[in-house]
Design an enzyme around this catalytic site. Structure first.
Site, PDB file in Angstrom:
ATOM      1  N   GLU A  30       0.851  -1.194   0.000  1.00 48.37           N
ATOM      2  CA  GLU A  30       0.000   0.000   0.000  1.00 48.37           C
ATOM      3  C   GLU A  30       0.884   1.242   0.000  1.00 48.37           C
ATOM      4  OE1 GLU A  30      -2.923   0.154   3.146  1.00 48.37           O
ATOM      5  OE2 GLU A  30      -3.654   2.114   2.509  1.00 48.37           O
ATOM      6  N   ASN A  75      -6.770   1.604   2.782  1.00 52.29           N
ATOM      7  CA  ASN A  75      -7.477   2.870   2.983  1.00 52.29           C
ATOM      8  C   ASN A  75      -7.029   3.928   1.966  1.00 52.29           C
ATOM      9  OD1 ASN A  75      -8.721   1.685   5.193  1.00 52.29           O
ATOM     10  ND2 ASN A  75      -7.344   2.589   6.701  1.00 52.29           N
ATOM     11  N   ASN A 175     -12.229  -0.621  -0.832  1.00 53.61           N
ATOM     12  CA  ASN A 175     -11.566  -1.181   0.344  1.00 53.61           C
ATOM     13  C   ASN A 175     -12.344  -0.854   1.613  1.00 53.61           C
ATOM     14  OD1 ASN A 175      -9.076  -2.223   1.853  1.00 53.61           O
ATOM     15  ND2 ASN A 175      -9.288  -0.157   2.709  1.00 53.61           N
ATOM     16  N   GLU A 176     -12.608  -1.858   2.419  1.00 54.77           N
ATOM     17  CA  GLU A 176     -13.226  -1.677   3.746  1.00 54.77           C
ATOM     18  C   GLU A 176     -14.332  -0.619   3.723  1.00 54.77           C
ATOM     19  OE1 GLU A 176     -10.164  -1.129   6.763  1.00 54.77           O
ATOM     20  OE2 GLU A 176      -9.619  -3.252   6.642  1.00 54.77           O
ATOM     21  N   TYR A 247      -7.153  -8.747  11.720  1.00 51.74           N
ATOM     22  CA  TYR A 247      -5.917  -8.383  12.426  1.00 51.74           C
ATOM     23  C   TYR A 247      -6.069  -8.766  13.890  1.00 51.74           C
ATOM     24  CZ  TYR A 247      -4.644  -5.457   8.400  1.00 51.74           C
ATOM     25  OH  TYR A 247      -4.302  -4.997   7.148  1.00 51.74           O
ATOM     26  N   GLU A 295      -6.610  -8.949   3.664  1.00 46.90           N
ATOM     27  CA  GLU A 295      -5.705  -8.343   4.654  1.00 46.90           C
ATOM     28  C   GLU A 295      -5.760  -9.205   5.903  1.00 46.90           C
ATOM     29  OE1 GLU A 295      -6.043  -4.131   5.542  1.00 46.90           O
ATOM     30  OE2 GLU A 295      -6.633  -3.708   3.461  1.00 46.90           O
ATOM     31  N   GLN A 352       1.332  -6.123   5.734  1.00 46.88           N
ATOM     32  CA  GLN A 352       1.648  -5.871   4.353  1.00 46.88           C
ATOM     33  C   GLN A 352       2.984  -6.535   4.050  1.00 46.88           C
ATOM     34  OE1 GLN A 352       0.973  -1.721   3.381  1.00 46.88           O
ATOM     35  NE2 GLN A 352      -1.029  -1.699   4.352  1.00 46.88           N
TER      36      GLN A 352
HETATM   37  O1  AHR Z   1      -3.116  -2.610   6.264  1.00 47.25           O
HETATM   38  C1  AHR Z   1      -3.327  -1.416   6.957  1.00 47.25           C
HETATM   39  C2  AHR Z   1      -4.740  -0.896   6.811  1.00 47.25           C
HETATM   40  O2  AHR Z   1      -5.613  -1.750   7.497  1.00 47.25           O
HETATM   41  C3  AHR Z   1      -5.326  -0.845   5.424  1.00 47.25           C
HETATM   42  O3  AHR Z   1      -5.001   0.311   4.747  1.00 47.25           O
HETATM   43  C4  AHR Z   1      -6.788  -0.887   5.688  1.00 47.25           C
HETATM   44  O4  AHR Z   1      -7.501  -1.473   4.628  1.00 47.25           O
HETATM   45  C5  AHR Z   1      -6.912  -1.646   6.988  1.00 47.25           C
HETATM   46  O5  AHR Z   1      -7.726  -0.990   7.897  1.00 47.25           O
END
Ligand code: AHR
Length: 508
Positions: A30, A75, A175-176, A247, A295, A352
């Protein structure tokens, strides 16, 4: 030695989960912090190649055998103008990045990334901006990238020195979009309509594309479930995958709890599958939608530091989590969870790749090195290709603060018929004791263990840093015995294990 903790595993050659889609070993680049600038790209660096890409980083990336890399966000994409990043570099504008309140210099754009991804022996998974933009811009970018020529945007690509279309196959529709933090955040109904119409237009332009609609940003989103149902009811016919992001953190510094994260992860995947299939049932249709887990990782070490970053900085040190041994074990359990759900998880991106919550770290003008989480990912990517087998495990369980019945062992197994190779991945979460694993191998030809790789250490909080790059590295253990198709292996306390078995060649 007498073991206090034991476990049994039954594997049968014919009890298959699925052929694994190698794209589950994908990653993510990213425009964020030092992932691109100072990560993959650092023109003044002694290791920079003719395009400004760091060769030391490229070689660490290649070692991970990553088939697909998501780009350019995250993001970031929700306020991105891809046109700013193509054409002569000196004419490219600086733009404010509203997602990360940083300054984007646009020295790297889609053509540079395409060049880099080729050097990395990988392929691009693109994302379009459905935050501040919409159908037209998504189609323009697709036309620029994939249309052969004779049209406005494909001819512009040619003018920019790229005669042949890239043929990028997988595209994320935003995205999201479920997240209130997202620039251009939408309700499920608003997003579902937009995703569906964008997908329809993109497929009209290039029917070969595979499209990912945004699912939930985490299992804890209040809209998880209802978001997917609404989006799928709008877009089912036009999309191919629903995304999920996952996450995990150890903010509370409770290792037993943290090591139980895969309980949530597995249930997140299974609930997502049910939600997708319920939408399928409502439509009385048979086309299956699969999951793009685009992700996933451990993310928390850098959160406090990141509150201090000055607004509109250019590639600041952001999301630079320094990973510990215990983070690597959690990453191992998540990889195991993906393999065990490989019938429906067809794409996954470790978020990432460089510097930003990443397996690879760099110093400006200095070295690049492997973080602890590099190793389980590298092992899974290398040995986890083939058929995932159903692992029937009987092991002790424990309750932690957040989770009930956490299995002491997480296990997956991958069979590669053509090479006669069976690989068992296992994490022992016990903080005090080794576990003796007895694996009954049914229906395989006689085989022997060729390798037992272990990632462990006394200190769960040990990290790899620029000055101490090899504090946490995998080691070879004695090869476990296999007798009458029964394998016995000791899995050390808090460890990631890769046990590789090979068919015994007859009569040479
Ligand atoms: O990977 C970091 C961020 O986590 C990304 O930009 C977003 O999609 C997520 O909230």
């Amino acid at each position: 030695m007498k073991y206090e903790k034991t476990a049994t595993l039954v594997l049968d050659r014919y009890y298959e989960v699925s052929e694994i889609d190698e794209r589950i070993y994908g990653s993510f680049v990213e425009h964020l912090g030092r992932c691109v600038y100072g990560g993959i790209y650092e023109p003044g660096h002694p290791e920079a190649d003719e395009d400004g890409f760091r060769k030391d980083v490229l070689s660490l990336v290649r070692e991970l055998h990553i088939p697909i890399i998501r780009y350019p966000g995250g993001n970031f994409v929700s306020n991105y103008h891809w046109e700013d990043g193509v054409g002569p570099v000196e004419l490219r504008p600086h733009r404010v990045d509203l997602a990360w309140t940083a300054m984007e210099t646009n020295r790297v754009g889609v053509n540079e990334f395409a060049r880099w991804v080729k050097k990395a022996n990988s392929s691009a998974m693109m994302a379009v901006n459905l935050g501040t933009r919409g159908i037209e811009d998504a189609c323009n970018l697709l036309e620029y990238c994939n249309h052969p020529g004779g049209s406005r945007w494909s001819d512009l690509r040619k003018q920019h020195g790229v005669p042949e279309p890239y043929g990028f196959r997988v595209w994320c529709l935003g995205n999201e979009m479920d997240g209130p933090w997202q620039i251009g955040h939408k309700t499920a109904a608003e997003y579902g309509r937009l995703a569906s119409e964008t997908a329809k237009a993109m497929k009209a332009l290039d029917p070969s594309v595979e499209l990912v609609a945004c699912g939930s940003s985490s299992s804890t989103m209040p809209t998880f479930g209802s978001w997917e149902s609404t989006v799928l009811d709008e877009a089912y016919e036009n999309i191919d995958y629903v995304s999920m992001h996952a996450y995990y953190n150890n903010i509370e510094n409770d290792s037993r709890d943290f090591l139980g994260s895969s309980v949530d992860f597995n249930s997140f995947i299974e609930t997502m599958i049910s939600t997708i299939d319920a939408a399928k049932a409502r439509r009385h249709c048979c086309r299956q939608i699969d999951i793009s887990l685009d992700e996933w990782n451990v993310w928390f070490h850098s959160m406090e530091h990141d509150k201090t970053i000055e607004r509109w900085s250019v590639s600041p040190h952001q999301l630079e989590d320094v990973y510990t041994l215990e983070d690597a074990l959690v990453v191992g359990t998540l990889l195991i969870g993906m393999i065990n759900h490989s019938d429906r998880v067809k794409i996954a991106c470790l978020a990432q790749l460089v510097n930003v919550i990443a397996p690879i770290m760099t110093e400006e003008g200095g070295p690049a090195w492997r973080q602890t989480i590099y190793y389980p990912f590298a092992h899974a990517s290398q040995y986890g290709r083939g058929k995932a087998l159903l692992p029937v495990v009987d092991c002790p369980k424990y309750d932690s603060k957040k989770y009930k019945d956490v299995p002491l062992l997480d296990v997956s197994a991958v069979w590669r018929e053509e090479d006669g190779e069976l690989t068992i991945f296992a994490v022992n979460k016990d903080l005090e004791d080794p576990v003796l694993l007895t694996a009954n191998l049914h229906g395989f030809e006689p085989c022997e263990a060729v390798e037992h790789i272990v990632l462990t250490g006394e200190d769960l909080k040990q990290t790899n840093t620029s000055s101490c790059q090899n504090a946490v590295v995998p080691e070879e253990r004695p090869r476990p015995q296999v007798e009458d198709s029964v394998l016995q292996a000791e899995l050390p306390k808090h460890s990631w294990n890769v046990i590789r078995l090979k068919r015994i060649k007859k009569g040479i």
